[in-house]
Design a protein around this motif. Structure first.
Motif, PDB file in Angstrom:
ATOM      1  N   ILE A 281       2.364  18.724  21.386  1.00 20.33           N
ATOM      2  CA  ILE A 281       3.408  19.712  21.669  1.00 20.33           C
ATOM      3  C   ILE A 281       3.128  21.012  20.944  1.00 20.33           C
ATOM      4  O   ILE A 281       2.750  21.016  19.772  1.00 20.33           O
ATOM      5  CB  ILE A 281       4.813  19.164  21.312  1.00 20.33           C
ATOM      6  N   LYS A 282       3.270  22.090  21.693  1.00 21.82           N
ATOM      7  CA  LYS A 282       3.307  23.427  21.086  1.00 21.82           C
ATOM      8  C   LYS A 282       4.775  23.774  20.964  1.00 21.82           C
ATOM      9  O   LYS A 282       5.467  23.952  21.962  1.00 21.82           O
ATOM     10  CB  LYS A 282       2.623  24.470  21.959  1.00 21.82           C
ATOM     11  N   PRO A 283       5.298  23.835  19.751  1.00 21.85           N
ATOM     12  CA  PRO A 283       6.723  24.108  19.593  1.00 21.85           C
ATOM     13  C   PRO A 283       7.063  25.572  19.939  1.00 21.85           C
ATOM     14  O   PRO A 283       6.167  26.387  20.156  1.00 21.85           O
ATOM     15  CB  PRO A 283       6.972  23.840  18.104  1.00 21.85           C
ATOM     16  N   THR A 284       8.335  25.861  19.961  1.00 23.48           N
ATOM     17  CA  THR A 284       8.810  27.239  20.120  1.00 23.48           C
ATOM     18  C   THR A 284       8.169  28.106  19.037  1.00 23.48           C
ATOM     19  O   THR A 284       8.043  27.669  17.882  1.00 23.48           O
ATOM     20  CB  THR A 284      10.341  27.288  19.925  1.00 23.48           C
ATOM     21  N   TYR A 285       7.807  29.344  19.407  1.00 21.46           N
ATOM     22  CA  TYR A 285       7.257  30.257  18.402  1.00 21.46           C
ATOM     23  C   TYR A 285       8.259  30.398  17.264  1.00 21.46           C
ATOM     24  O   TYR A 285       9.441  30.670  17.499  1.00 21.46           O
ATOM     25  CB  TYR A 285       6.974  31.633  19.024  1.00 21.46           C
ATOM     26  N   GLY A 286       7.794  30.180  16.041  1.00 22.12           N
ATOM     27  CA  GLY A 286       8.687  30.306  14.886  1.00 22.12           C
ATOM     28  C   GLY A 286       9.248  28.985  14.378  1.00 22.12           C
ATOM     29  O   GLY A 286       9.870  28.939  13.332  1.00 22.12           O
ATOM     30  N   ARG A 287       8.989  27.904  15.141  1.00 22.37           N
ATOM     31  CA  ARG A 287       9.549  26.608  14.716  1.00 22.37           C
ATOM     32  C   ARG A 287       8.767  26.020  13.535  1.00 22.37           C
ATOM     33  O   ARG A 287       9.313  25.384  12.649  1.00 22.37           O
ATOM     34  CB  ARG A 287       9.567  25.636  15.909  1.00 22.37           C
ATOM     35  N   VAL A 288       7.448  26.232  13.552  1.00 23.62           N
ATOM     36  CA  VAL A 288       6.598  25.730  12.468  1.00 23.62           C
ATOM     37  C   VAL A 288       6.021  26.943  11.722  1.00 23.62           C
ATOM     38  O   VAL A 288       5.570  27.905  12.344  1.00 23.62           O
ATOM     39  CB  VAL A 288       5.454  24.853  13.023  1.00 23.62           C
TER      40      VAL A 288
ATOM     41  N   PHE B 153      -5.061  33.990  14.285  1.00 30.08           N
ATOM     42  CA  PHE B 153      -5.843  34.499  15.418  1.00 30.08           C
ATOM     43  C   PHE B 153      -5.001  35.616  16.039  1.00 30.08           C
ATOM     44  O   PHE B 153      -5.310  36.793  15.878  1.00 30.08           O
ATOM     45  CB  PHE B 153      -6.142  33.333  16.367  1.00 30.08           C
ATOM     46  N   ALA B 154      -3.909  35.265  16.709  1.00 32.82           N
ATOM     47  CA  ALA B 154      -3.021  36.275  17.282  1.00 32.82           C
ATOM     48  C   ALA B 154      -1.605  35.949  16.804  1.00 32.82           C
ATOM     49  O   ALA B 154      -0.970  35.015  17.294  1.00 32.82           O
ATOM     50  CB  ALA B 154      -3.098  36.270  18.798  1.00 32.82           C
ATOM     51  N   SER B 155      -1.152  36.719  15.841  1.00 31.24           N
ATOM     52  CA  SER B 155       0.059  36.375  15.089  1.00 31.24           C
ATOM     53  C   SER B 155       1.293  36.142  15.953  1.00 31.24           C
ATOM     54  O   SER B 155       2.127  35.311  15.622  1.00 31.24           O
ATOM     55  CB  SER B 155       0.370  37.474  14.088  1.00 31.24           C
ATOM     56  N   SER B 156       1.437  36.891  17.028  1.00 33.40           N
ATOM     57  CA  SER B 156       2.670  36.765  17.820  1.00 33.40           C
ATOM     58  C   SER B 156       2.594  35.599  18.793  1.00 33.40           C
ATOM     59  O   SER B 156       3.544  35.336  19.519  1.00 33.40           O
ATOM     60  CB  SER B 156       2.964  38.070  18.573  1.00 33.40           C
ATOM     61  N   LEU B 157       1.459  34.911  18.831  1.00 34.62           N
ATOM     62  CA  LEU B 157       1.259  33.812  19.783  1.00 34.62           C
ATOM     63  C   LEU B 157       0.968  32.479  19.093  1.00 34.62           C
ATOM     64  O   LEU B 157       1.232  31.411  19.655  1.00 34.62           O
ATOM     65  CB  LEU B 157       0.077  34.142  20.714  1.00 34.62           C
ATOM     66  N   ASP B 158       0.396  32.534  17.896  1.00 32.19           N
ATOM     67  CA  ASP B 158      -0.041  31.319  17.186  1.00 32.19           C
ATOM     68  C   ASP B 158       1.131  30.398  16.860  1.00 32.19           C
ATOM     69  O   ASP B 158       2.159  30.854  16.358  1.00 32.19           O
ATOM     70  CB  ASP B 158      -0.686  31.679  15.829  1.00 32.19           C
ATOM     71  N   GLN B 159       0.958  29.126  17.107  1.00 26.64           N
ATOM     72  CA  GLN B 159       1.969  28.169  16.693  1.00 26.64           C
ATOM     73  C   GLN B 159       1.298  26.818  16.460  1.00 26.64           C
ATOM     74  O   GLN B 159       0.439  26.391  17.227  1.00 26.64           O
ATOM     75  CB  GLN B 159       3.057  28.060  17.769  1.00 26.64           C
ATOM     76  N   ALA B 160       1.682  26.170  15.353  1.00 28.52           N
ATOM     77  CA  ALA B 160       1.096  24.875  15.021  1.00 28.52           C
ATOM     78  C   ALA B 160       1.902  23.752  15.649  1.00 28.52           C
ATOM     79  O   ALA B 160       3.102  23.896  15.889  1.00 28.52           O
ATOM     80  CB  ALA B 160       1.076  24.697  13.506  1.00 28.52           C
ATOM     81  N   GLY B 161       1.235  22.646  15.898  1.00 29.05           N
ATOM     82  CA  GLY B 161       1.931  21.480  16.443  1.00 29.05           C
ATOM     83  C   GLY B 161       1.077  20.242  16.306  1.00 29.05           C
ATOM     84  O   GLY B 161      -0.078  20.311  15.871  1.00 29.05           O
ATOM     85  N   PRO B 162       1.634  19.075  16.661  1.00 31.34           N
ATOM     86  CA  PRO B 162       0.923  17.816  16.498  1.00 31.34           C
ATOM     87  C   PRO B 162       0.099  17.413  17.727  1.00 31.34           C
ATOM     88  O   PRO B 162       0.436  17.766  18.850  1.00 31.34           O
ATOM     89  CB  PRO B 162       2.057  16.814  16.283  1.00 31.34           C
ATOM     90  N   ILE B 163      -0.930  16.630  17.460  1.00 27.27           N
ATOM     91  CA  ILE B 163      -1.755  16.011  18.505  1.00 27.27           C
ATOM     92  C   ILE B 163      -1.735  14.510  18.212  1.00 27.27           C
ATOM     93  O   ILE B 163      -2.132  14.084  17.123  1.00 27.27           O
ATOM     94  CB  ILE B 163      -3.186  16.578  18.467  1.00 27.27           C
ATOM     95  N   ALA B 164      -1.219  13.714  19.161  1.00 24.88           N
ATOM     96  CA  ALA B 164      -0.954  12.308  18.858  1.00 24.88           C
ATOM     97  C   ALA B 164      -1.224  11.417  20.062  1.00 24.88           C
ATOM     98  O   ALA B 164      -1.532  11.894  21.149  1.00 24.88           O
ATOM     99  CB  ALA B 164       0.509  12.162  18.406  1.00 24.88           C
TER     100      ALA B 164
END
Lengths: 484, 483
Positions: B188-195, B203-214
């Motif tokens: 899942i790629k969470p909502t921007y700002g969730r993580v 890389f691109a600050s307004s687009l980058d978002q962390a999430g899990p791979i499971a």
């Protein structure tokens, strides 16, 4: 043909926050290189800025102090350029939407006139670090302690037409930012730096000439010299049929001249764009009103009050109120001694002279306001003479103790016992046969001038402790009685 | 043991079936025996892992275990982790030992999980095939000549090859969802700002978002519970309460409104994949969902807009890699300019250079309005498309990628064709919305990903929708051949 100069200033005032604009590192001046640079200031991979709202508050204070427009939404932009003391490869600044919009302020000129100078905008940005080229042969040292220190860049309209006006404007801004406590104003440490934009044109011409920008001038005297020199340089070139290239220049204080730093062609394309790591700053009227209501007294109001409340001469009121620390100092001394005139005289005289000799600011003076007031009270109650007071002041400056302690240690207390003084007066007269005969022989209207000798002898005999007023009161009647 | 999910491992640890040290040791052994086939790790940290496992076992022994206590995971090598090399897949940072922990790493440490190491990735997260890594390409366990997707290709391959029970990733234009789709995983790629992005190399600050791979949606929920939350160190992180993402996993889907954007089922989509996605939609109908065709009219503009905005931000974000303070510096620079030029020439790979050049150009004086500003306007249109659509439906579904895992080298000569790989994923980053990819079928022996898109901060709903599908189907249980 007559020429006129068009001058605009960009002033960088370092904001007096304790921590940096986007990190928690200290902003204190003078620490060992790179000890006040945290991961954010070093631009380590992955670090992010967090805006210090104290800097916002200070910027809004400035805006309200000059009655400028405050923009309720302002945005940080990145100004991209490579330089080793710019660790992120960009400076975070505000280009498109600055926090402070248009405003104006009045400057007073030496001919008694005043002039309104427009302020185009004032925006928040971060300072760069320092590159040290001298210390390391064939290398450059980078000190990032200053990187991220908050700056308020105050941009004027091109409303000034002489070096005098430019200096008056710079001083006015300086007195405002120091009065409201948002900048320590220390020019030697770079807390207040001025870029001068200068162009010349024929009087009456509407079109502006090509301008040069002389950067980072850090004293009022240098601003004056740099602008004067630049105006002359430009006029000479134009009169010789040349043209002024648009460029950035540096002022060399040693040679008292400006020189090219970079030409327009070498200018960077800064590729400004909104910083995606920071949210827009959105403020409400309530926030602005609260700051406005807490604003300390401004220099103009203070000057007015000083001349009315303390009955100070216009010039003294202007000088004293122009610097907050000095004004505060003055008020303590004036109130404690209930003698504003004496307080002003000492502050602008002995104190100013001594500070100047030691290259110190009033808030660094070893003699604080209460201590000076204690000394002045001893003049007022005739305990010491003004001359003795100067000696005491010097001793106080050197840390020898309080006024009373020094007066007592040095035995400077004036003799005010009339009997004792009369005894000395009579002794001196008895030992000055020749001078007494001359006095008697003189025309009565010439005798007054001859008293000086006796005064000197008496003060000497009393080791300076006899109250001069009392001596004067006794001396003439005794001498005159010998003439009959 | 290697096929177990986090949920299963946590139960085993709690029941004393095995210890964290045992699991960790097994995984470390397996990595050293097998990762030469996949190249999924850049750095393995056995000492740190064993130390954390021992500490976790003590916590379990004391009866204080949380669900992540003692669970080994792998982190994408884009998260700064104190004392460990953090390379972002670049020669530029090959010698960079991070002196601090990213907020995400701190959170996993606080949850007593075990870090096996740092996974391979496209350099600075720029790529869709994991062929842009300084440390060499990653091999998809589903086919030895296939890419695992990118940029979180190492994380996906590691989990798919059972070299980690789960991993972290980042997603700027599809870098979690596309690798999950290509390796039969749930991410899942969470909502921007969730993580929090603090400590995650930008890389691109307004687009980058962390999430899990499971392996499952449930595991993704467990991991997101650790990762999500406001971080005062990241001004763009959302100061909103975090739900327990596992709480409503089993909520029935009756009445769920699913939108199918017609633009996601165009000619670009491999028809066999379209069939699989449609079959998944049928499954949802069987679970009680209603289907509605919708339109996201500006979808086609997402690639041009993305490839202005992302490179523009990257060109600025990557300026700090100048050889002055850390990272690669060229040998014997003649002067400052020579140092800058050679350091960056040597330190960055070709795709990174390409994007720096594109971004620099797009921001240049005289071009800003035509490119960057225009792209931002398009971005708002795309966002508005989604906002409008999500007024009518609860979730939007479609394929994650236009085709299954492609062959290594197939698209390296044509960057635009490579960029097309993210056609269905990157509009979400432009809009800032959350999106998942879960396995929904096979084509020619390769996995197919179903993308599920939800409204802002609707991660709980997305995970529920994904989990219910996995309760009804077995696609997610497929493992790569030979495992």
């Amino acid at each position: 043909m007559e020429w006129e100069a068009v001058i605009g200033l960009e002033i960088h005032a370092q904001l007096a926050t304790t921590t940096k604009i986007f990190s928690g590192a200290s902003t204190a001046f003078g620490a060992e290189a790179n000890t006040q640079a945290c991961a954010v200031d070093l631009a380590l991979p992955g670090t992010l800025p967090v805006f210090n709202t104290k800097a916002l508050e200070m910027a809004v204070m400035f805006g309200t102090a000059i009655d400028a427009e405050i923009n309720k939404t302002s945005v940080f932009d990145r100004k991209n350029y490579f330089y080793p003391d710019s660790p992120k490869g960009y400076q975070t600044s505000q280009l498109f939407y600055p926090i402070v919009g248009t405003g104006s302020l009045e400057i007073e000129l030496s001919d008694g006139n005043s002039k309104l100078i427009g302020v185009t905008r004032a925006h928040l940005e971060e300072d760069a670090g320092k590159s040290l080229h001298e210390k390391f042969p064939s290398m450059t040292g980078i000190d990032l302690n200053r990187a991220g220190t908050p700056l308020l860049e105050i941009v004027s309209d091109p409303d000034m037409s002489s070096a005098e006006e430019a200096v008056a404007y710079a001083k006015k801004i300086h007195s405002i930012v120091t009065s409201i406590g948002i900048c320590d104003g220390n020019m030697a440490e770079g807390s207040f730096r001025v870029d001068c934009n200068v162009s010349v044109r024929h009087k009456g011409e509407q079109k502006l000439g090509n301008r040069t920008e002389t950067k980072n001038i850090n004293s009022f005297r240098f601003i004056e010299k740099a602008i004067k020199g630049e105006i002359i340089r430009q006029i000479e070139i134009l009169e010789d049929g040349g043209s002024i290239p648009q460029e950035t220049r540096l002022y060399d204080a040693e040679k008292d001249q400006t020189r090219t730093m970079r030409s327009k062609e070498e200018a960077n394309d800064y590729r400004y764009f909104p910083c995606p790591d920071l949210l827009p700053i959105v403020i409400e009227d309530d926030y602005i009103d609260a700051i406005r209501s807490k604003l300390p007294e401004l220099p103009d109001a203070k000057r007015q009050r000083f001349s009315e409340q303390y009955n100070l001469a216009a010039k003294d009121a202007a000088v004293i109120s122009g610097n907050r620390a000095q004004a505060d100092y003055f008020e303590i001394v004036a109130t404690s001694t209930k003698d504003a005139k004496l307080a002003a005289n000492w502050l602008l005289g002995e104190m100013a002279k001594t500070l100047n000799q030691n290259d110190l600011q009033i808030d660094q003076s070893p003699v604080d306001a209460q201590a000076l007031a204690a000394l002045l009270l001893r003049i007022k109650d005739n305990s010491i003479s003004v001359n003795a007071a100067r000696q005491v002041f010097e001793a106080m400056w050197n840390g020898e103790g309080s006024a009373d302690q020094i007066i007592s240690d040095k035995g400077l207390k004036q003799v005010t016992d009339t009997g004792a003084i009369e005894k000395i007066v009579r002794e001196v007269i008895a030992n000055s046969d020749k001078q007494v005969q001359q006095y008697i022989a003189a025309e009565p209207d010439k005798r007054g001038k001859m008293l000086g000798y006796f005064m000197g002898q008496i003060m000497k005999a009393s080791k300076g402790k006899a109250n001069p007023g009392q001596v004067q009161g006794l001396l003439k009647p005794i001498l005159d009685s010998l003439c009959n | 043991m290697f096929s177990k999910t986090i949920a299963q491992l946590a139960r085993g640890l709690k029941d004393g079936e095995f210890s964290s040290c045992e699991i960790t040791e097994n995984y470390l052994d397996r990595i050293s025996a097998q990762d030469n086939k996949y190249n999924s790790y850049i750095t393995v940290t056995p000492e740190l892992a064993m130390q954390q496992a021992k500490a976790a076992d003590a916590v379990i022994g004391a009866g204080n275990a949380g669900i992540m206590t003692g669970i080994p995971i792998a982190h994408k090598d884009i998260f700064c982790s104190k004392g460990t090399r953090t390379s972002a897949g670049s020669k530029m940072l090959d010698n960079f030992i991070a002196p601090y922990d990213a907020t995400l790493i701190e959170k996993f440490n606080a949850a007593n999980s075990v870090s096996l190491g740092k996974t391979n990735m496209d350099e600075f997260a720029m790529g869709s095939s994991n062929e842009n890594s300084y440390y060499g390409p990653v091999i998809n366990p589903w086919g030895e000549n296939r890419v695992p997707g990118g940029s979180s290709g190492g994380s996906a391959a590691a989990v798919a090859a059972q070299l980690a029970p789960a991993a972290t990733g980042t997603d700027t234009g599809g870098s979690i969802r596309q690798p999950c789709a290509l390796t039969n995983l749930s991410g899942i790629k969470p909502t921007y700002g969730r993580v929090s992005r603090f400590g995650m190399i930008a890389f691109a600050s307004s687009l980058d978002q962390a999430g899990p791979i499971a392996k499952t949606a449930e595991d993704a929920a467990i991991l997101l519970n650790v990762m999500a939350g406001f971080d005062p160190k990241d001004s763009t992180s959302a100061d909103k309460p975090v739900s327990d993402y596992t709480a409503s996993l089993n909520q029935p889907l009756a009445g769920l409104k699913i939108g199918l954007p017609k633009e996601f089922f165009s000619d670009d989509l491999n028809p066999l994949m379209a069939e699989q996605v449609q079959a998944a939609v049928k499954e949802y109908q069987a679970l009680g969902a209603q289907i509605k065709e919708i339109s996201l009219p500006n979808t086609a503009l997402s690639i041009p807009a993305y490839y202005i905005i992302a490179p523009a931000e990257a060109s600025s974000n990557l300026s700090r890699f100048d050889g002055v303070r850390y990272g690669h510096r060229c040998d014997a620079p003649l002067d400052l300019e020579d140092m800058y030029k050679r350091t960056r020439q040597e330190g960055f790979g070709p795709e990174v250079k390409r994007r720096i050049l594109v971004g620099t150009y797009a921001l240049s004086e005289g071009f800003y309005d035509a490119y960057y500003k225009k792209a931002q306007q398009i971005r708002r249109l795309i966002q508005q498309d989604y906002i409008n659509a999500l007024k009518e439906v609860d979730v939007i579904m479609g394929p994650t990628t236009p085709q299954p895992a492609f062959k290594i080298g197939a698209k390296t000569s044509d960057p635009v064709e490579m960029y097309m790989e993210d056609i269905y994923t990157l509009s979400l980053n432009l809009a800032g919305l959350p999106g998942m990819s879960i396995p929904c079928g096979m084509v020619d022996g390769l996995p197919v990903g179903l993308q599920i898109i939800g409204n802002y901060f609707a991660e709980e709903r997305l995970l529920n929708v994904a989990h219910m599908f996995q309760q009804a189907t077995d696609w997610h249980k497929n493992t790569a051949p030979g495992l």
